[in-house]
Design a protein around this motif. Structure first.
Motif, short mmCIF file in Angstrom:
data_model
loop_
_atom_site.label_atom_id
_atom_site.label_comp_id
_atom_site.label_asym_id
_atom_site.label_seq_id
_atom_site.Cartn_x
_atom_site.Cartn_y
_atom_site.Cartn_z
N SER A 150 48.88 37.15 46.02
CA SER A 150 48.89 38.96 46.67
C SER A 150 50.07 39.52 46.64
O SER A 150 51.21 40.59 46.44
N GLN A 172 39.92 36.29 39.65
CA GLN A 172 39.87 36.96 40.62
C GLN A 172 38.85 36.15 42.19
O GLN A 172 38.74 36.33 43.44
N ASP A 173 37.92 35.22 41.56
CA ASP A 173 37.03 34.64 42.40
C ASP A 173 37.66 33.89 43.75
O ASP A 173 39.09 32.94 43.88
N ARG A 174 37.28 33.40 44.52
CA ARG A 174 37.16 32.58 45.85
C ARG A 174 38.23 31.06 45.60
O ARG A 174 39.42 30.49 46.09
N ASP A 207 34.57 45.36 39.86
CA ASP A 207 33.22 45.48 41.05
C ASP A 207 33.04 44.62 41.41
O ASP A 207 31.63 44.08 41.93
N ARG A 208 33.84 43.56 41.02
CA ARG A 208 33.88 41.95 41.81
C ARG A 208 34.91 42.26 42.79
O ARG A 208 35.95 42.75 42.49
N GLU A 209 34.68 41.58 44.26
CA GLU A 209 35.42 41.07 45.26
C GLU A 209 36.35 40.76 44.33
O GLU A 209 36.45 39.20 43.83
N ASN A 210 38.19 41.19 45.26
CA ASN A 210 39.24 40.75 43.94
C ASN A 210 40.09 40.05 45.71
O ASN A 210 40.17 40.13 46.71
N LYS A 211 39.49 38.20 45.66
CA LYS A 211 40.32 37.80 46.41
C LYS A 211 41.63 37.36 46.12
O LYS A 211 42.45 37.06 47.48
N TYR A 269 46.62 42.61 35.68
CA TYR A 269 45.47 42.15 35.82
C TYR A 269 44.41 42.43 34.31
O TYR A 269 44.64 43.36 34.04
N VAL A 327 43.14 39.73 49.09
CA VAL A 327 42.81 38.99 50.02
C VAL A 327 43.57 38.71 50.56
O VAL A 327 42.85 37.53 51.20
#
Length: 358
Positions: A321, A276-278, A309-313, A328, A316
């Motif tokens: 998407s 999920q990270d950038r 709990d972490r941003e899901n890039k 997931y 976004v």
């Protein structure tokens, strides 16, 4: 062989028709299916003792009279995904199905908790099924391709499928998860390197078995064994052509090269693993810029090591998407890092992915 008695009780007729179709399509000769959609008949039917092998029932219809019946397996259709966890009531194990999961997925969940899959595999078949190849690939290092591939193998095996795991990495260290550390003998490696079809006669020496069958690793590296792209292609094509397995799951490295192109082209399904990270999302987007995946049913995406709990890039505004077939999988911190196949078999976060690949 005696037919299994399956009862499906739910007042949603449209859903039941789809679920019944899955059983009839796959197990027509092995089961008798009884559908109950009328409330009056439901009360009359369960008002007397019944012997049922598998009951699939709406959660609102479950009561003490049902639990006391002679039922081997009970599957409850739940309206809430939060409530989908298996429980014990009295001396019975109650398995939960989320109603809004794909019908085919729920069918395979039932199969995975019963012996129907094994019986169907052992029974007579009209045509020998073709071996399907599933390639697991990621453009992102450390995303968990090997664990994903092993998880899919475990889930397929649980459904009674004949499964083979194959590693195509240059350095093969997947055996860190296995008790058996035996490698393919160097002489057989040379036969594969030279594409000598006589290596098939030595195949039993190449196969290990811990929960599912796997091609033993090459030690030292494939390069040291003289095995390149052509040799690995020859190996995978030979194993597929033997038609011994329902599914061959192929583990791959992150580099996007000629071997990956061949595997992706020749596989029936391809699992793309990301996170999920950038950076992971960026690398995965660069990959799909080179492969048409949006309208291609063969591609399935897994966002591994997911943490809410972490941003899901992915969510976004990324290209990912827009992809419908994406699962997931929660971070493996909730599992053991030192697991073996038997642990993964019983605590498998990749079952949903496997069901979708069938």
């Amino acid at each position: 062989m005696d037919k299994k008695n399956i009862v499906i009780a739910d007042f949603n007729e449209e859903y039941l028709e789809a679920l019944e179709f899955e059983f009839v399509k796959n197990l027509e000769q092995s089961v008798d299916i009884h559908i109950i959609t009328d409330e009056k008949y439901f009360n009359e039917y369960f008002g007397v003792p019944q012997k049922i092998d598998i009951l699939i029932i709406d959660e609102a219809l479950v009561h003490e009279t049902i639990i006391k019946q002679n039922i081997s397996k009970i599957f409850v259709l739940s309206e809430s995904e939060e409530k989908v966890s298996d429980v014990n009531i009295g001396n019975k194990r109650i398995y939960h199905l989320y109603r809004y999961d794909n019908v085919k997925e729920n069918y395979h969940k039932v199969m995975g908790q019963t012996d129907l899959a094994v019986q169907n595999t052992a029974g007579s078949v009209k045509n020998t099924p073709k071996t399907n190849v599933i390639t697991v690939y990621s453009p992102v290092g450390g995303s968990g391709v090997t664990v994903t591939a092993l998880g899919i193998c475990c889930a397929m095996k649980k459904l009674g499928k004949r499964v083979l795991y194959m590693d195509t990495n240059t350095l093969q260290n997947f055996d860190c998860y296995f008790m058996n550390k035996e490698a393919i003998k160097h002489g057989i490696g040379k036969d594969i390197a030279s594409k000598d079809e006589l290596f098939v006669s030595k195949m039993d020496e190449c196969i290990g078995n811990e929960i599912f069958e796997y091609m033993k690793p090459f030690k030292p590296s494939t390069i040291a064994n003289g095995i390149g792209v052509e040799s690995l292609s020859f190996l995978t094509e030979t194993m597929t052509g033997m038609n011994k397995y329902d599914y061959i799951i192929i583990d791959t490295s992150t580099d996007f090269d000629e071997l990956k192109l061949r595997l992706i082209s020749n596989s029936q399904r391809v699992v793309i693993v990301t996170m999920q990270d950038r950076i992971s999302v960026w690398k995965t987007e660069q990959f799909i810029n080179n492969i048409e995946v949006s309208k291609n049913n063969k591609f399935y995406f897994v966002c591994n090591k997911f943490s809410p709990d972490r941003e899901n890039k992915i969510a976004v505004g990324s290209k990912l998407s827009e992809i419908e077939k994406l699962q997931y999988v929660k971070s493996l911190e909730e599992f053991r890092y030192d697991f073996d196949p038997s642990y993964l078999y019983n605590n498998n976060p990749f079952e949903k992915s496997a069901y979708s690949l069938l």
